[in-house]
Design a protein around this motif. Structure first.
Motif, PDB file in Angstrom:
ATOM      1  N   GLU A   1      -4.620 -13.452  -7.562  1.00  0.00           N
ATOM      2  CA  GLU A   1      -4.613 -12.133  -8.205  1.00  0.00           C
ATOM      3  C   GLU A   1      -4.235 -11.049  -7.191  1.00  0.00           C
ATOM      4  O   GLU A   1      -3.436 -10.153  -7.491  1.00  0.00           O
ATOM      5  CB  GLU A   1      -5.995 -11.864  -8.798  1.00  0.00           C
ATOM      6  N   GLU A   2      -4.806 -11.148  -6.014  1.00  0.00           N
ATOM      7  CA  GLU A   2      -4.520 -10.127  -4.994  1.00  0.00           C
ATOM      8  C   GLU A   2      -3.038 -10.111  -4.622  1.00  0.00           C
ATOM      9  O   GLU A   2      -2.421  -9.047  -4.514  1.00  0.00           O
ATOM     10  CB  GLU A   2      -5.351 -10.404  -3.732  1.00  0.00           C
TER      11      GLU A   2
ATOM     12  N   ASP B   1      -0.908  -8.753  -7.580  1.00  0.00           N
ATOM     13  CA  ASP B   1      -1.105  -7.309  -7.748  1.00  0.00           C
ATOM     14  C   ASP B   1      -0.414  -6.531  -6.625  1.00  0.00           C
ATOM     15  O   ASP B   1       0.215  -5.502  -6.868  1.00  0.00           O
ATOM     16  CB  ASP B   1      -2.605  -6.960  -7.755  1.00  0.00           C
TER      17      ASP B   1
ATOM     18  N   TYR C   1       3.972 -12.266 -14.874  1.00  0.00           N
ATOM     19  CA  TYR C   1       2.953 -11.261 -14.541  1.00  0.00           C
ATOM     20  C   TYR C   1       3.103 -10.047 -15.466  1.00  0.00           C
ATOM     21  O   TYR C   1       2.134  -9.596 -16.081  1.00  0.00           O
ATOM     22  CB  TYR C   1       3.119 -10.831 -13.082  1.00  0.00           C
TER      23      TYR C   1
ATOM     24  N   MET D   1      -4.699 -11.903 -15.244  1.00  0.00           N
ATOM     25  CA  MET D   1      -3.872 -11.139 -14.296  1.00  0.00           C
ATOM     26  C   MET D   1      -3.057 -10.071 -14.990  1.00  0.00           C
ATOM     27  O   MET D   1      -2.811 -10.166 -16.185  1.00  0.00           O
ATOM     28  CB  MET D   1      -2.918 -12.087 -13.579  1.00  0.00           C
TER      29      MET D   1
ATOM     30  N   ARG E   1      -2.972  -6.412 -13.673  1.00  0.00           N
ATOM     31  CA  ARG E   1      -3.497  -5.055 -13.490  1.00  0.00           C
ATOM     32  C   ARG E   1      -2.385  -4.002 -13.458  1.00  0.00           C
ATOM     33  O   ARG E   1      -2.535  -2.909 -13.943  1.00  0.00           O
ATOM     34  CB  ARG E   1      -4.251  -5.041 -12.157  1.00  0.00           C
ATOM     35  N   PHE E   2      -1.255  -4.360 -12.875  1.00  0.00           N
ATOM     36  CA  PHE E   2      -0.149  -3.398 -12.782  1.00  0.00           C
ATOM     37  C   PHE E   2       1.047  -3.836 -13.635  1.00  0.00           C
ATOM     38  O   PHE E   2       2.188  -3.532 -13.329  1.00  0.00           O
ATOM     39  CB  PHE E   2       0.273  -3.227 -11.316  1.00  0.00           C
TER      40      PHE E   2
END
Ligand SMILES: N[C@@H](CCOP(=O)(O)O)C(=O)O
Length: 407
Positions: free
Chosen positions: A309-310, A313, A369, A377, A379-380
């Motif tokens: 995830e990191e 993102d 994504y 997943m 977030r952006f």
């Protein structure tokens, strides 16, 4: 703002009709082509490129300032190259030497490598240019389509093997000890001689001022050592008086170096690498482990890791500032974000993240994504908006967009 809120498709339609109906239309009857357009003078500060800088070293101003509170954050983009990754730097050296050996009638019949996609692309391209047979061992279904098509197009013998990269690496080592096939993985120091030029180039681009930090994604671990070698060479030549602190960034799903570092360099345990979007560094038993440890220990280095995830993102966030990076660069950016948040890297520290491959090699994971297809997943995520081919509907979408952007 209030007025905007009242707008709907019908309102926009009538507004458009009345405007087009009343305005003197400047574009017809040759008026357009005769009109001389005078552009306002532009200030050099207004000039926008995705990143500010020269050649492939970019000052990532917006990402640095907005998300990291940093004024001196740079990206060394090694993916803007012939086959789209830093592997070109070393492969030109290695294949040139093989070319020479063959001209000297030495029995080198071909060049081989195991690969997660970038090494094979570079090897096959340079071999094809020189007319040298290339053989690449790839883990089946574990590399991107863009990477797979590169050696296929360049005429390499492509073996798609039902194992992971470490399995391919083991096999190619066995094969090259039996046959006159030259091994092109980065345990061959010719590769590192080429790759270290990126470090020398960074110093030259900064006019021989040494950055404080250089962050490199790590899988097979030749590259972190190559950077160390380049910086160290410049120090020994007296071109600079110190070297940067190196950070090696690994995917948490393939993190043998990170675990070794966390153990205080006590015990190295190869592991079975799990699937990661940073597929080019999905490696559990890196061939250059000892060299990497040497480089890190002698540069007061650090190892960091990034979860799936990191890293995704971080990649999306960077892309939203105009970059178009690979997931491995997302791993390196995650390391930077963590080291900034913990205060290890200061706001004025000159920091360079090495971007190892072109983002166009990894469009599938980016698409997944952004379309929200990866559970947990996004977030952006910035999915495309499906809209009817109708003026009012389009204007309604634009109204929401403009309202969301209005500060
Ligand atoms: N990420 C690499 C893995 C092979 O590593 P190398 O250091 O031997 O080139 C790749 O793209 O294949």
């Amino acid at each position: 703002m209030e007025a905007l809120k009242k707008f709907d498709g019908a309102y926009w339609r009538s507004l458009f009709d009345s405007r087009v109906g009343k305005t003197t239309w400047p574009y017809g009857s040759g008026v357009w082509s005769k009109k001389e357009w005078v552009l306002p003078e532009i200030d050099p500060d207004d000039i926008v490129s995705a990143f500010e800088g020269n050649s492939n070293l970019f000052w990532a101003e917006r990402f640095g300032k907005q998300f990291l509170g940093m004024n001196d954050f740079w990206v060394k983009h090694c993916g803007i190259s012939h086959t789209g990754s830093f592997k070109d730097l070393g492969m030109t050296v290695l294949v040139s030497q093989v070319n020479r050996l063959r001209k000297l009638k030495r029995p080198v019949f071909g060049v081989g490598c195991a690969s997660t996609g970038d090494t094979s692309a570079a090897l096959s391209a340079y071999c094809a240019a020189a007319g040298i047979p290339s053989i690449v061992f790839l883990p089946a279904n574990k590399i991107s389509t863009a990477q797979l098509v590169q050696p296929i197009s360049n005429g390499a013998l492509v073996l798609s093997i039902d194992t992971d990269f470490d399995g391919c690496m083991k096999l190619i080592r066995e094969v090259t000890s039996e046959l006159p096939i030259y091994l092109a993985n980065s345990l061959n120091s010719l590769r590192l001689e080429g790759q270290k030029t990126a470090a020398i180039e960074i110093l030259q681009q900064f006019d021989w001022e040494v950055p404080d930090w250089v962050i490199v994604p790590g899988g097979n671990l030749g590259n972190i050592y190559a950077f160390y070698k380049g910086f160290k060479m410049c120090q020994e030549l007296g071109l600079v008086n110190r070297i940067p602190r190196l950070v090696c960034a690994q995917a948490a799903n393939a993190n043998p170096l990170y675990l070794y570092y966390k153990s205080g360099w006590k015990e190295f345990k190869p592991l079975k690498a799990n699937t990661t979007f940073a597929s080019a560094i999905q490696i559990g038993d890196p061939v250059s482990i000892d060299r990497a440890v040497f480089a890190l220990r002698n540069s007061n280095g650090i190892v960091e890791e990034a979860t799936e995830e990191e890293l995704m993102d971080a990649m999306a966030l960077a892309d939203s500032t105009g970059m178009f990076i690979c997931p491995h660069t997302g791993v390196a950016l995650t390391a930077l974000i963590k080291l900034r948040n913990s205060g290890v890297i200061g706001s004025d520290d000159r920091t360079v993240v090495v971007s190892t491959a072109h983002g166009l090699k990894f469009t599938q994971s980016k698409t997944d994504y952004h379309s929200g297809d990866i559970p947990g997943m996004g977030r952006f995520a910035n999915p495309p908006v499906l809209v009817k081919a109708d003026f009012g509907s389009v204007m309604d979408v634009l109204k929401d967009f403009l309202l969301s952007k209005k500060k």
